[in-house]
Each structure stands twice: as C-alpha cells, then as structure tokens.
Design a protein around this motif. Sequence first.
Motif, mmCIF file in Angstrom:
data_model
loop_
_atom_site.group_PDB
_atom_site.id
_atom_site.type_symbol
_atom_site.label_atom_id
_atom_site.label_comp_id
_atom_site.label_asym_id
_atom_site.label_seq_id
_atom_site.Cartn_x
_atom_site.Cartn_y
_atom_site.Cartn_z
ATOM 1 N N GLU A 182 37.790 43.321 -57.247
ATOM 2 C CA GLU A 182 38.561 44.388 -56.621
ATOM 3 C C GLU A 182 38.023 45.758 -57.024
ATOM 4 N N PRO A 183 38.270 46.811 -56.257
ATOM 5 C CA PRO A 183 37.864 48.159 -56.681
ATOM 6 C C PRO A 183 38.581 48.533 -57.984
ATOM 7 N N TYR A 184 37.813 48.998 -58.943
ATOM 8 C CA TYR A 184 38.366 49.377 -60.256
ATOM 9 C C TYR A 184 38.201 50.882 -60.499
ATOM 10 N N LEU A 185 36.964 51.357 -60.434
ATOM 11 C CA LEU A 185 36.675 52.777 -60.595
ATOM 12 C C LEU A 185 35.896 53.262 -59.379
ATOM 13 N N ASP A 186 36.143 54.499 -59.007
ATOM 14 C CA ASP A 186 35.413 55.114 -57.908
ATOM 15 C C ASP A 186 34.889 56.462 -58.390
ATOM 16 N N ILE A 187 33.566 56.549 -58.524
ATOM 17 C CA ILE A 187 32.950 57.787 -59.000
ATOM 18 C C ILE A 187 32.468 58.541 -57.769
ATOM 19 N N ARG A 188 33.201 59.606 -57.430
ATOM 20 C CA ARG A 188 32.959 60.360 -56.209
ATOM 21 C C ARG A 188 32.309 61.699 -56.555
ATOM 22 N N PRO A 189 31.820 62.406 -55.538
ATOM 23 C CA PRO A 189 31.254 63.729 -55.821
ATOM 24 C C PRO A 189 32.251 64.701 -56.421
ATOM 25 N N ASP A 190 33.574 64.480 -56.172
ATOM 26 C CA ASP A 190 34.582 65.397 -56.709
ATOM 27 C C ASP A 190 35.224 64.896 -58.000
ATOM 28 N N GLY A 191 34.731 63.791 -58.555
ATOM 29 C CA GLY A 191 35.288 63.306 -59.809
ATOM 30 C C GLY A 191 35.437 61.791 -59.845
ATOM 31 N N THR A 192 36.114 61.303 -60.883
ATOM 32 C CA THR A 192 36.289 59.863 -61.105
ATOM 33 C C THR A 192 37.734 59.475 -60.845
ATOM 34 N N TRP A 193 37.906 58.365 -60.113
ATOM 35 C CA TRP A 193 39.230 57.866 -59.739
ATOM 36 C C TRP A 193 39.357 56.419 -60.213
ATOM 37 N N GLN A 194 40.597 56.020 -60.501
ATOM 38 C CA GLN A 194 40.866 54.646 -60.960
ATOM 39 C C GLN A 194 41.914 54.010 -60.066
ATOM 40 N N ASN A 195 41.677 52.756 -59.712
ATOM 41 C CA ASN A 195 42.644 51.969 -58.953
ATOM 42 C C ASN A 195 43.649 51.365 -59.925
ATOM 43 N N ILE A 196 44.878 51.864 -59.918
ATOM 44 C CA ILE A 196 45.874 51.390 -60.883
ATOM 45 C C ILE A 196 46.376 49.992 -60.537
ATOM 46 N N GLY A 236 48.683 45.303 -62.678
ATOM 47 C CA GLY A 236 47.644 45.221 -61.667
ATOM 48 C C GLY A 236 47.842 44.057 -60.722
ATOM 49 N N ASP A 237 47.352 44.231 -59.495
ATOM 50 C CA ASP A 237 47.413 43.185 -58.473
ATOM 51 C C ASP A 237 46.143 43.293 -57.637
ATOM 52 N N PRO A 238 45.212 42.327 -57.785
ATOM 53 C CA PRO A 238 43.934 42.444 -57.073
ATOM 54 C C PRO A 238 44.072 42.348 -55.563
ATOM 55 N N THR A 239 45.191 41.788 -55.080
ATOM 56 C CA THR A 239 45.366 41.650 -53.627
ATOM 57 C C THR A 239 46.011 42.880 -53.004
ATOM 58 N N ALA A 240 46.542 43.767 -53.825
ATOM 59 C CA ALA A 240 47.208 44.963 -53.294
ATOM 60 C C ALA A 240 46.166 45.987 -52.863
ATOM 61 N N PRO A 241 46.485 46.794 -51.850
ATOM 62 C CA PRO A 241 45.557 47.882 -51.468
ATOM 63 C C PRO A 241 45.351 48.821 -52.640
ATOM 64 N N PRO A 242 44.143 49.394 -52.773
ATOM 65 C CA PRO A 242 43.888 50.294 -53.896
ATOM 66 C C PRO A 242 44.840 51.491 -53.914
ATOM 67 N N THR A 243 45.314 51.804 -55.083
ATOM 68 C CA THR A 243 46.093 53.019 -55.302
ATOM 69 C C THR A 243 45.327 53.845 -56.316
ATOM 70 N N TRP A 244 44.767 54.948 -55.867
ATOM 71 C CA TRP A 244 43.844 55.706 -56.697
ATOM 72 C C TRP A 244 44.557 56.835 -57.425
ATOM 73 N N ARG A 245 44.203 57.005 -58.685
ATOM 74 C CA ARG A 245 44.629 58.183 -59.443
ATOM 75 C C ARG A 245 43.376 58.832 -60.026
ATOM 76 N N LYS A 246 43.368 60.147 -60.034
ATOM 77 C CA LYS A 246 42.190 60.872 -60.507
ATOM 78 C C LYS A 246 42.201 60.940 -62.021
ATOM 79 N N LEU A 247 41.104 60.514 -62.631
ATOM 80 C CA LEU A 247 40.980 60.578 -64.083
ATOM 81 C C LEU A 247 40.420 61.912 -64.550
#
Length: 325
Positions: A77-91, A104-115
């Motif tokens: 599942e998506p865990y971390l997303d390193i974007r041009p505007d910063g790093t986000w985590q799928n809670i 955590g729930d791997p089947t749930a849609p990603p819910t991103w929070r900015k780290l």
Amino acid sequence: MRRLALAVIVAGAFLVPATPAFAHGGDAPDATAYRTTVTGISTPEKGLSVRTVEAGARLELTNKTGHSVEVLGYSGEPYLDIRPDGTWQNINSPAAYVNETLTGDPTAPPTWRKLSSSTTVRWHDQRTHWLSPGLPPQAAADPSRAHRLRSWTVPLREQVRTFEIRGTLDWEPPPRAWLWWGIAALTGLMAFGLLRRWSWAVRPVALLGAFTPFAYAVSTALDGGAPSLVLVLAGLLPLAAAFRHPPFYLALSGACLALFAGFTQAGAFDAAVLPTAGPAWLSRALVTTALGVGVAMALTGVLRLRAALPPGKPEVSEDRTIVIA
C-alpha cells in the motif's frame, strides 16, 4: 575561572543523558552488529538517491526529480509520498501503524498528512533489519567472521511505474575491544611522556586532543545523527588549553576530554557497526586518542598543581623542637 570551569562540568553532566544515545554520544547505544547497505535503485534516476543513516537504523530517500515518488508499505500500500512540495504519509498504511503506533488499513483509500516541506525523508523499515531474537544461525555457528544474511528490497512507485530500492543485510563480528583499550593506554603513556619532558608539547598535544571530539561529532552528523553538544564542549576545553594552560585548566580540560569524548564513547570498542560516517576503525581511533590524551593532560595538570603548592610551614613543638611539615 574556577567557577566557570565548575559550571561547565555541571552543565556537561546534565547534557550527557540527553546526548544522542553513542545516542549518539554516550556509549554507542545505536551501535550494532548488523550492517544494512543500500546497493542501488533498480531503475536509477537523476535527482533520486537513497542511503542508510544512524548505523543503518533508517533509510533516507531524497527526491529532487520534480515529480512524486511513493514508498510502498509492508502490504504494498502507499506509505510515504515524497512530492516536490514536501513529504506526506498515508495514515491508513499498516507500515505507519507498525513504525509509529498508528492505526492502519491497507484496503482503505490513502489518507495523506503532511510531515514536512522537505523532499528528504527518513524512516525505519523492518524489511532491512534482522527481527528474530538471538543471533542469526550463521553467526551462532561461526561468530568469528562476517555473514551475508539476505538481500532485501523496498518497493517504490512513480505513477504506474514500480521499481525498488535494493540492498543487503550482513552480520559482523565485534572488534577486539582489548586491543583498542591497549592502544588507548599506549597513547596515554606517550602523551604523558611528552608533556612531562617538554613544556612546549602542551600545545600540540592539546590540539590533537581537541581535534578528536570535533571529528567524531562531524562523523556522527554525517551519518544522520544529531550533533553532540557534549562532544563540542569536550573539544573546546582542550582547544583553549592549547593557548592558555595553567595547571588547573590543563587538568580540567583533560578530564572532560577523557570523560565525554573517551569513556562515554567506549562502546565503539565493542560493536562492529557504528553510527558514524567512514570506516569504523577511524572512529575507534578517535576515541582511543581522546582517552589517552585526555588522561595524560589531566594527570599532568594534577602533578603541576601539586608542584605549585607552597611548602609546608615549620612547626614548633612544646619542647622547642622544630618539626618540618
């Protein structure tokens, strides 16, 4: 001067427990027998780099490609997303639950929070470590040599393209601690001999002593650790003693050097992999030098203090016999 010196000692004593554990500063609690190595990325790309930090405890990924790169979790599942505007985590990622005690729930849609707004992220990844209790079977059977435990991968994704970080995990035998203690003792004897025989030797010996904690602190920082204020303090005192060295200050600076940059770092003698950049033998050499030079400076200062004490005054007994104290 003495009040300032005492204040420095007290401040250092309170700072030592908070030093990054050697954390990073004291007795190498982050040292280990397991070497985690990044061997590369399956499809390298300019601007994307990965390395291990903190003696292999974490992976560090830097994304300067201009597009998003995801780190996939333990269930894909998506865990971390390193974007041009910063790093986000799928809670909702189970990796977030395992690593940071979130739900955590791997089947749930990603819910991103900015780290953070940084495009560099560090994380603990269990896929790169030895998690079983006790020694690996290979190491238990032959603890005298290094063993390759396994190769590992951490999957990445860029839109629909998947690729991976690749690396290896090895177990390494501990160094010969008695050898490093012996080198420290020999260094101390040599430094003490120089200081006792020639007064001009104080400056080069003190400068050598000052260099070691600074170099160790830099090496720790290059490996991703927090800079150690205690190590900086341990280097500043002998640096000042190189240019102004009355006996008390010589003894004080030597004692702080031996304690904060030597004895509290002596865990480096017992572990194969240290939380420092560069070869482990170089880090151990810095600790042995700090130990030997620090003890030599402290002992020399104490002996000079004793030599500077005024002679005892003669006393007269009741029968008028002169007694020399």
